[in-house]
Design a protein around this motif. Structure first.
Motif, PDB file in Angstrom:
ATOM      1  N   ARG A  97       0.830  -1.201   0.000  1.00 37.95           N
ATOM      2  CA  ARG A  97       0.000   0.000   0.000  1.00 37.95           C
ATOM      3  C   ARG A  97       0.868   1.256   0.000  1.00 37.95           C
ATOM      4  O   ARG A  97       0.624   2.205  -0.746  1.00 37.95           O
TER       5      ARG A  97
ATOM      6  N   CYS B  30       1.249   4.137  -2.948  1.00 42.43           N
ATOM      7  CA  CYS B  30       0.925   5.529  -2.636  1.00 42.43           C
ATOM      8  C   CYS B  30       2.008   6.497  -3.118  1.00 42.43           C
ATOM      9  O   CYS B  30       1.789   7.714  -3.111  1.00 42.43           O
TER      10      CYS B  30
ATOM     11  N   LYS C 276      -6.365   8.152  -1.431  1.00 35.65           N
ATOM     12  CA  LYS C 276      -7.802   8.167  -1.679  1.00 35.65           C
ATOM     13  C   LYS C 276      -8.143   7.423  -2.968  1.00 35.65           C
ATOM     14  O   LYS C 276      -9.112   6.641  -3.014  1.00 35.65           O
TER      15      LYS C 276
ATOM     16  N   ARG D 153      -7.751   3.634  -2.427  1.00 36.09           N
ATOM     17  CA  ARG D 153      -8.906   3.081  -1.714  1.00 36.09           C
ATOM     18  C   ARG D 153     -10.101   2.961  -2.656  1.00 36.09           C
ATOM     19  O   ARG D 153     -10.832   1.958  -2.613  1.00 36.09           O
ATOM     20  N   THR D 154     -10.309   3.948  -3.503  1.00 37.26           N
ATOM     21  CA  THR D 154     -11.421   3.888  -4.455  1.00 37.26           C
ATOM     22  C   THR D 154     -11.250   2.718  -5.413  1.00 37.26           C
ATOM     23  O   THR D 154     -12.208   1.983  -5.699  1.00 37.26           O
TER      24      THR D 154
ATOM     25  N   GLN E 263      -9.530  -0.017  -4.857  1.00 36.93           N
ATOM     26  CA  GLN E 263      -9.723  -1.254  -4.096  1.00 36.93           C
ATOM     27  C   GLN E 263     -11.202  -1.538  -3.871  1.00 36.93           C
ATOM     28  O   GLN E 263     -11.667  -2.666  -4.062  1.00 36.93           O
ATOM     29  N   ASP E 264     -11.969  -0.509  -3.474  1.00 38.83           N
ATOM     30  CA  ASP E 264     -13.404  -0.701  -3.227  1.00 38.83           C
ATOM     31  C   ASP E 264     -14.134  -1.082  -4.504  1.00 38.83           C
ATOM     32  O   ASP E 264     -14.994  -1.992  -4.503  1.00 38.83           O
TER      33      ASP E 264
ATOM     34  N   SER F 151     -12.597  -7.774   0.336  1.00 37.93           N
ATOM     35  CA  SER F 151     -12.041  -6.539   0.885  1.00 37.93           C
ATOM     36  C   SER F 151     -11.002  -6.836   1.959  1.00 37.93           C
ATOM     37  O   SER F 151      -9.937  -6.205   2.004  1.00 37.93           O
TER      38      SER F 151
ATOM     39  N   ASP G 105      -7.022  -5.947   1.827  1.00 35.01           N
ATOM     40  CA  ASP G 105      -6.296  -5.206   2.866  1.00 35.01           C
ATOM     41  C   ASP G 105      -5.076  -5.986   3.336  1.00 35.01           C
ATOM     42  O   ASP G 105      -4.005  -5.407   3.564  1.00 35.01           O
TER      43      ASP G 105
END
Length: 303
Positions: free
Chosen positions: A105, A109, A115, A118-119, A121-122, A204, A208
């Motif tokens: 992660r 980054c 942000k 995360r978007t 990944q979701d 999810s 993570d």
């Protein structure tokens, strides 16, 4: 001392120097035509401003045909030196990551905001969960699970003391088909109603876990896969150049781009660019004019 012998060479050299200097300046200036009593003064504007359109057309065509074409670009982009640079860059990157203790992660980054990560990944978790859910809902998973469960129950009953003593297994077999049908119905309903959320949460959590794993740990024991990835990277790069470069060049009118850029360029800027490239050569021409003038003046002094 006979100064007349020196006057000819000095005068000839001065004339040669001045005339060549003026000629070179007249190549660029004036930038606009000059008029006297409504009549344009000869040699205004300068040669380059006057012929800028033709020069731009010639330069654009020459660059597109001789400098930036498919053959030249492919030769350079697919040269052994370029391939070696790409492969070497990959090797150095992998070597750094093998001792990189930061998480995946954290590494990602460096290249995109947290942000956005995360978007991504979701969205990926949602799409994957939806895909798996749809596949399960459209399959006979419930029927197969129900059949496996009932078959297992019958086997347990047949081997139990109750089944041996009272022949309960025959009674169970009579109930097997309706029980299997009812169980399959409930399993299918559960898959249809709850599996997507369950799968999404599972995906999810696993995502993570993957993102929080150190990069060096992820690469351990995968030297063969990394070598294959290197090979795929170089093959992919070569394929992109050979397959898509002609398409890219066919959609880009390099000649027009160069021509428009030259025509839109301010003449002061154009003059500065040309002089930055050939100022030494132009200055040599001026001094060569002085030398030739001095030689001619010397010859004239004797005759």
């Amino acid at each position: 001392m006979n100064y007349e012998l020196l006057l000819g060479p000095l005068l000839g050299g001065a004339i040669g120097y001045i005339t060549n200097d003026i000629a070179i300046r007249m190549m660029f200036r004036p930038h606009q035509p000059k008029y006297v009593f409504g009549m344009r003064i000869p040699f205004t504007p300068g040669i380059i401003p006057k012929e800028r359109g033709r020069i731009a057309e010639a330069v654009g065509s020459s660059i597109s045909e001789n400098l930036i074409n498919r053959e030249v670009l492919e030769k350079n982009l697919l040269s052994p030196e370029m391939m070696s640079k790409i492969g070497g860059g990959y090797d150095r990157f992998v070597a750094r990551q093998k001792v990189n203790g930061e998480s995946l992660r954290s590494l990602l980054c460096h290249y995109l905001p947290a942000k956005d990560l995360r978007t991504i990944q979701d969205d990926s978790s949602t799409e994957l969960a939806t895909l798996i859910h749809n596949r399960l809902a459209d399959s006979d998973m419930g029927d197969r699970l129900a059949h496996a469960a009932v078959t297992h129950a019958i086997g347990k009953m047949e081997n139990s003391l109750l089944g041996i003593a009272f022949n309960a297994d025959q009674f169970v077999r009579l109930l097997a088909e309706p029980a299997e049908h009812l169980l399959a119905k409930h399993i299918n309903q559960m898959i249809s109603s709850n599996s997507e959320e369950i799968i999404r949460n599972l995906v999810s959590r696993e995502g993570d876990t993957l993102l929080d794993t150190p990069v060096c740990q992820l690469l351990q024991g995968h030297d063969e896969q990394l070598a294959q990835l290197r090979h795929l990277l170089l093959d992919g790069y070569s394929n992109i150049i050979t397959t898509h470069l002609p398409k890219i060049l066919s959609t880009i009118d390099i000649s027009r781009i160069v021509r428009d850029r030259i025509n839109d360029m301010d003449m002061d800027e154009a003059e500065g660019i040309i002089l930055a490239v050939v100022s030494k050569e132009l200055r040599a021409i001026v001094w060569l004019g002085a030398l030739l003038g001095a030689i001619i003046g010397t010859v004239n002094s004797f005759f």
